[in-house]
Write an enzyme that holds these catalytic residues in place. Sequence first.
Site, PDB file in Angstrom:
ATOM      1  N   CYS A  15      -3.804 -22.077   9.584  1.00  0.00           N
ATOM      2  CA  CYS A  15      -3.855 -23.175   8.606  1.00  0.00           C
ATOM      3  C   CYS A  15      -2.788 -24.191   8.969  1.00  0.00           C
ATOM      4  O   CYS A  15      -1.643 -24.093   8.537  1.00  0.00           O
ATOM      5  CB  CYS A  15      -3.644 -22.626   7.193  1.00  0.00           C
ATOM      6  SG  CYS A  15      -3.901 -23.855   5.904  1.00  0.00           S
ATOM      7  N   GLU A 266     -12.047 -24.963  -6.711  1.00  0.00           N
ATOM      8  CA  GLU A 266     -11.886 -26.066  -5.772  1.00  0.00           C
ATOM      9  C   GLU A 266     -13.237 -26.610  -5.314  1.00  0.00           C
ATOM     10  O   GLU A 266     -14.161 -25.842  -5.052  1.00  0.00           O
ATOM     11  CB  GLU A 266     -11.090 -25.608  -4.549  1.00  0.00           C
ATOM     12  CG  GLU A 266      -9.636 -25.291  -4.858  1.00  0.00           C
ATOM     13  CD  GLU A 266      -8.842 -24.979  -3.602  1.00  0.00           C
ATOM     14  OE1 GLU A 266      -7.631 -25.189  -3.630  1.00  0.00           O
ATOM     15  OE2 GLU A 266      -9.435 -24.528  -2.609  1.00  0.00           O
ATOM     16  N   SER A 290      -9.704 -28.880  -2.868  1.00  0.00           N
ATOM     17  CA  SER A 290      -8.909 -28.219  -1.846  1.00  0.00           C
ATOM     18  C   SER A 290      -7.953 -29.246  -1.258  1.00  0.00           C
ATOM     19  O   SER A 290      -8.226 -30.452  -1.256  1.00  0.00           O
ATOM     20  CB  SER A 290      -9.828 -27.684  -0.754  1.00  0.00           C
ATOM     21  OG  SER A 290      -9.113 -27.493   0.440  1.00  0.00           O
TER      22      SER A 290
END
Length: 375
Positions: A15, A266, A290
């Site tokens: 990420c 989200e 998100s």
Amino acid sequence: MTELESKACPGCGSCAGLFTANTMNCLSEALGMALPGNGTIPAAYNGARLILAKRAGKVLMDMLKNNILPRDILTLKAFENAITVDMGIGGSSNTVLHLTAIANECGIKIPAELFDEISARTPYITKLSPAGKHHMQDLEEAGGISAVMHELSKKNLLNLDALTVTGKLADRIADAEILRDDVIRTVDNPYRPTGGIAILKGNLCPDCAVVKASAVAEDMLVYKGSAKCFDSEETAINAIMAGEIHDGDVVVIRYEGPKGGPGMQEMLNPTAAITGAGLKVGLITDGRFSGASQGACIGHISPEAMEGGPIALIHDGDIISIDIPNRKLELEISDEELNKRRAEWTKPEPKIKTGYLARYAKLTTSASTGAVVNA
């Protein structure tokens, strides 16, 4: 698919963008609750992470010895610092919820207007994915959050006397410096003169709405479109995938707020589908996004649809006006028509009627106050 996944994410860290989790990790530093580097040292940097972990253990024992408690650190000054850094780095729109909710646990009320007040005076000095080409490892190489805070302090934007887990903030960032000026710009040469998040008001969101302005293209900062209304995320995704959404529309996803969701899931799938289809549309919701969202995606619309907020009263074909520079979100109908629709509106049955989510829906507050539970 497994082979493709392994090739795409070959290491222990995957990420790399300034999404919600990475943003909040960075803001943990800004709040003073985490050590320098905690938010930006990549997972793959095993040595640096091990040193950080050992240092954290020592600092924790020092705090225990000196009776320094979380609420000694988490003051209004600390939250103002965190919001300032949030605006400077263009963090996730979810931070408005999270910081407000954390502050509430500390007995501190943060009005949505404070985010916009701080945004107005804070230059946007980094541009990380999804807004830009740089990633978290680039921010670490550039000096990390300490370098960002040192640069912002040049405009007297931070409370330098705020306490951190290692002492005063002024001492923590005194020797920090920008090591890559292509990643962290100076306050005199920002990407934008104002912060990455904007708080909108208008007849569609009397309390507030939130947009990650730093990830909105210049030609979409001011936009008008025709409403396409959906009463759930799922129906909106189906319509997008079926080709029912076109350039010039504003996708309205409602009944996904704290009470309506319940829980504000989200809206990653609809925003990803819109981006993938290359559509030039707006999207508004009483849900949230998100941290990966980009474009004219406006969330946290309050009051939410389940409370009879104006988002519940939009009809297909209504014109919705988005004006991010002037902080406006408007439904272009008369007050008389809006009041007429409000009188005709009937609250729908809750999606979930039993269990903890049903209790949450009954007890939660508005997104504008952090969607915290009133016990």
